[in-house]
Every structure is written in structure tokens, then in C-alpha cells.
Design an enzyme around this catalytic site. Structure first.
Site, short mmCIF file in Angstrom:
data_model
loop_
_atom_site.label_atom_id
_atom_site.label_comp_id
_atom_site.label_asym_id
_atom_site.label_seq_id
_atom_site.Cartn_x
_atom_site.Cartn_y
_atom_site.Cartn_z
N LYS A 115 0.82 -1.22 0.00
CA LYS A 115 0.00 0.00 0.00
C LYS A 115 0.85 1.26 0.00
O LYS A 115 0.46 2.26 -0.60
CB LYS A 115 -0.97 0.00 1.19
CG LYS A 115 -2.10 -0.99 1.04
CD LYS A 115 -3.33 -0.57 1.82
CE LYS A 115 -4.47 -1.54 1.55
NZ LYS A 115 -5.60 -1.36 2.44
N LYS A 198 -5.33 -10.07 -6.41
CA LYS A 198 -6.51 -10.45 -5.64
C LYS A 198 -7.68 -9.50 -5.93
O LYS A 198 -7.46 -8.33 -6.26
CB LYS A 198 -6.20 -10.52 -4.14
CG LYS A 198 -6.15 -9.21 -3.44
CD LYS A 198 -6.05 -9.36 -1.92
CE LYS A 198 -6.00 -7.94 -1.36
NZ LYS A 198 -5.54 -7.78 -0.02
N LYS A 201 -11.35 -4.12 -3.20
CA LYS A 201 -12.18 -2.91 -3.25
C LYS A 201 -11.44 -1.76 -3.90
O LYS A 201 -12.04 -0.83 -4.42
CB LYS A 201 -12.54 -2.48 -1.82
CG LYS A 201 -13.58 -3.34 -1.17
CD LYS A 201 -13.86 -2.89 0.27
CE LYS A 201 -13.03 -3.69 1.23
NZ LYS A 201 -13.64 -3.88 2.55
P1 TYM Z 1 -10.80 -6.03 4.34
O1 TYM Z 1 -11.84 -5.00 4.64
O2 TYM Z 1 -9.82 -5.73 3.28
O3 TYM Z 1 -11.50 -7.39 3.95
C1 TYM Z 1 -12.49 -8.02 4.78
C2 TYM Z 1 -12.28 -9.51 4.76
O4 TYM Z 1 -12.35 -10.01 3.43
C3 TYM Z 1 -11.20 -10.80 3.14
N1 TYM Z 1 -10.87 -10.64 1.72
C4 TYM Z 1 -10.71 -11.64 0.85
N2 TYM Z 1 -10.80 -12.98 1.00
C5 TYM Z 1 -10.60 -13.74 -0.10
N3 TYM Z 1 -10.32 -13.22 -1.33
C6 TYM Z 1 -10.21 -11.89 -1.52
N4 TYM Z 1 -9.93 -11.39 -2.72
C7 TYM Z 1 -10.41 -11.04 -0.39
N5 TYM Z 1 -10.37 -9.69 -0.23
C8 TYM Z 1 -10.65 -9.47 1.07
C9 TYM Z 1 -10.12 -10.23 4.04
O5 TYM Z 1 -9.09 -11.15 4.26
C10 TYM Z 1 -10.90 -9.93 5.30
O6 TYM Z 1 -11.03 -11.09 6.10
N6 TYM Z 1 -7.58 -5.36 8.08
C11 TYM Z 1 -8.84 -5.99 7.71
C12 TYM Z 1 -9.99 -5.56 8.59
C13 TYM Z 1 -9.75 -5.76 10.04
C14 TYM Z 1 -9.74 -7.02 10.74
C15 TYM Z 1 -9.48 -6.67 12.09
C16 TYM Z 1 -9.89 -8.33 10.36
C17 TYM Z 1 -9.53 -4.79 10.94
N7 TYM Z 1 -9.37 -5.31 12.19
C18 TYM Z 1 -9.40 -7.65 13.07
C19 TYM Z 1 -9.80 -9.30 11.35
C20 TYM Z 1 -9.55 -8.97 12.69
C21 TYM Z 1 -9.17 -5.60 6.29
O7 TYM Z 1 -8.75 -4.56 5.80
O8 TYM Z 1 -10.04 -6.44 5.68
#
Ligand code: TYM
Length: 335
Positions: A115, A198, A201
Site C-alpha cells: 500500500k 486479488k 475494493k
Molecule cells: P478487508 O476489509 O480488506 O477485507 C475483509 C475480509 O475479506 C477478506 N478478503 C478476501 N478474501 C478472499 N479473497 C479476496 N480477494 C479477499 N479480499 C478481502 C479479508 O481477508 C478480510 O477477512 N484489516 C482488515 C480488517 C480488520 C480485521 C481486524 C480483520 C480490521 N481489524 C481484526 C480481522 C480482525 C481488512 O482490511 O479487511
């Protein structure tokens, strides 16, 4: 007993990668809850502040993302659904853990490297410290299980390192080491335009992802235009080697149908994408349509969704208080 904790950033729309990689697992964990278990799911609005966001959109996105989670099967009478900013203990614990986390650990995070890119000097401090807040998110509730996509695994390992160092440094047995739960069926759904990136968003091309708000026609069109190849589908998964787009489309079909990649190939071996894509589009429309309809209905009453988040935050604050207090005591803060 189990403590299941996970979050999602309320930026943009929920897409098929989030849904198959994470949210379906959240729902499964919630549905399997036993007496004494807790499931906490939150909108990571504080994490969203680490990159440029439009303040006029963050609030609406938070409500919409909460509604999408409910439409996807999160039941706020069983799971605790809230937004992170409403539970100040997340920020308070994150600051304490900033004293424990090491620069070197954070420097190794691949998400930070991706990022920030070449512009590290211009990246926000929040983007760098992001995984410390994420560690606080789960350690605050003594999470035992954290259902996430494969891309979050490294952040969870860091949370374990922070927990271990804190417990050792302060001679306490305060934090539980959280276990990441990574979906076997869909650990990493890839972009529809590039099988090596991947689904995300933040991809500027909307054609790269299927959003849970997309209409049936849009879903069909995105799958029709998805990058694929000219070969027929193979008999076994080995035959998908070196064909990332083909592998991804078959994986999506398998995950949506609840079957294995081998089962999908047994059905479609020998056929090309001209036959496979319409079948995948039908399956995607049938799976996602009902979620979108529930979402549309929920968004008729945004105040009701906001009330659900209020209630969730009350419950989360109660669960968070003792751990924050114990961490403050451990480091000698006079509270
Ligand atoms: P975020 O918002 O990017 O994504 C939310 C969840 O979706 C999963 N994910 C995917 N899984 C499979 N294939 C993909 N292409 C894909 N894109 C996203 C992510 O792995 C995630 O589980 N940092 C985290 C949010 C967060 C969090 C936490 C998660 C903040 N605090 C504490 C777990 C525990 C994030 O940005 O996810």
C-alpha cells in the site's frame, strides 16, 4: 468457549472475495455458536482513516456495509455487530500496544509494503501502525478464532507476536493468542481481469470484481467479460496449473456451489469457457440475488441499521472493558 472476532473496512462495496473469503465463515461460526460463545463482527472505520477517504461518505458506507453483513446472514440478535469507533477501547489498547510492537515487525508487513509502495515518506503513520490497531481489535476480546481471508494471515501472526511479547514483558497472562481461520474453499479470490491479483475494493476497474450490490445483468456481464483462456477445462485440478484465470473461475464456482474444485471439473471437463461462463453466471445470480434483495429492503430504513450498531457497541464496550483495564494496570497507568 469460543470468542470469534473479525472486521471489515467500510470502504467501497462488499465484493465476492470478501463474501466467499470471510463473511460466509463469519455466518457459519455464528450459526454454530454454543452457549458461552460470542461472535463479534465490526466495521473497521478507524482503519479506513489510514488512507484518503471522503468524510461525507464514511458514515453512509458504514451503514451500508453493516446492512450488507446482515443481508449476508449476520444476525445481530446473536452476533455483536458494531463499528469500531464507537468502542474507544480499541484505540486505547492500540496505543498501549504501540509500546510493544517493534518497527521491524511492522516493516515486514506485505500489506504495508504494497500500500505504501515507493512513497513510504508520504504514507500516513496510521497506515504503518494499522496492524497494531488490528491486534488491539482481537486481543481486546481475547479472541480465540479470527475468520479472515488469506491476505490477513500475516496481520494475525503479528497480533500473536504482540500478545506474546506483552505477556512476557509485563509478566502477565493477559492476552489469548488468536487463531486465524482461513477458508479452505476461497482463501483468496482473484480479480476477474487478472488471475494473479486479488479481488479488491481498491482496484480502479469495477469489472475486476463482483459487488454484492451488482444487479443480475451486471453480474452476467462481468462474468462474460472475465479474462479466461481458449482451452477446455481439465479433468483434475493439476490441469489448472499455469492457468490462473481458469483456476479462479472454477474456484468461484466451487465455493458458490459448496462443492470441491474436483467436483466442478468432473462436471465441466472438456468444455470451454463458452459453456462454463453462463453456468457460473447462473450460479452467481442465484446465490447473490437474494442477498441483494435483502440489502435493498434493509436500506429502506437506515435508522434501524444505525440502532443495531448502537446496541452492538453497547455490548462490545461491556466485553472490552475488563481487558483494557487489565492492560492499563499491567503497564502501570493510573486510571
Ligand atoms: P478487508 O476489509 O480488506 O477485507 C475483509 C475480509 O475479506 C477478506 N478478503 C478476501 N478474501 C478472499 N479473497 C479476496 N480477494 C479477499 N479480499 C478481502 C479479508 O481477508 C478480510 O477477512 N484489516 C482488515 C480488517 C480488520 C480485521 C481486524 C480483520 C480490521 N481489524 C481484526 C480481522 C480482525 C481488512 O482490511 O479487511
Amino acid at each position: 468457549s469460543k470468542r470469534v472476532v473479525s472486521g471489515i473496512q467500510p470502504t467501497g462495496n462488499l465484493h465476492l472475495g470478501n463474501y466467499l473469503g470471510a463473511i460466509r465463515q463469519w455466518v457459519a461460526m455464528q450459526d454454530a455458536m454454543a452457549d458461552g460463545d460470542d461472535c463479534l463482527f465490526f466495521l473497521a472505520d478507524l482503519h479506513a482513516l489510514t488512507v484518503a477517504i471522503d468524510p461525507r461518505e464514511l458514515g453512509a458506507n458504514t451503514i451500508e456495509m453493516a446492512a450488507t453483513l446482515i443481508a449476508s446472514g449476520i444476525d445481530p440478535t446473536r452476533a455483536i455487530l458494531f463499528n469500531q469507533a464507537r468502542v474507544p477501547a480499541h484505540s486505547e489498547l492500540a496505543w498501549i500496544l504501540n509500546g510493544t510492537a517493534r518497527m521491524g515487525w511492522l516493516n515486514r508487513m506485505t500489506q504495508w509494503k504494497d500500500k505504501a509502495g515507493k512513497n513510504r515518506e508520504g504514507a500516513s503513520v496510521g497506515l504503518f501502525a494499522y496492524p497494531v490497531l488490528q491486534a488491539a481489535d482481537v486481543l481486546l476480546y481475547n479472541a480465540t478464532h479470527v475468520p479472515v481471508g488469506d491476505d490477513q494471515k500475516q496481520h494475525l501472526e503479528l497480533a500473536r507476536d504482540i500478545a506474546t511479547k506483552f505477556n512476557t514483558d509485563f509478566g502477565v497472562e493477559l492476552f489469548t493468542l488468536p487463531e486465524p481461520l482461513i477458508s479452505k474453499a476461497a482463501p483468496r479470490i482473484m480479480s476477474l481481469r487478472d488471475g494473479t491479483a486479488k479481488m479488491s475494493k481498491s482496484d480502479p476497474s469495477d469489472a475486476s470484481r463482483i459487488n454484492l450490490v451488482d444487479g443480475d445483468d451486471m453480474i452476467v456481464q462481468k462474468i462474460r467479460k472475465a479474462k479466461s483462456d481458449a482451452d477446455a477445462l481439465p479433468e483434475t485440478a493439476d490441469g489448472l496449473e499455469g492457468r490462473p484465470e481458469a483456476r479462479n473461475l472454477v474456484t468461484i464456482y466451487a465455493a458458490l456451489s459448496g462443492g470441491s474444485v474436483d467436483a466442478v471439473l468432473a462436471q465441466f471437463a472438456g468444455q470451454g469457457f463458452g459453456a462454463f461462463k453462463p453456468a457460473l453466471a447462473d450460479l452467481a445470480v442465484a446465490s447473490l440475488g437474494p442477498i441483494r434483495d435483502r440489502l435493498t429492503a434493509l436500506l429502506e430504513d437506515r435508522t434501524a441499521v444505525a440502532a443495531i450498531l448502537d446496541h452492538g457497541a453497547d455490548r462490545a464496550r461491556t466485553l472490552a472493558a475488563p481487558t483494557l483495564r487489565a492492560a492499563q494496570d499491567a503497564v502501570g497507568l493510573q486510571i
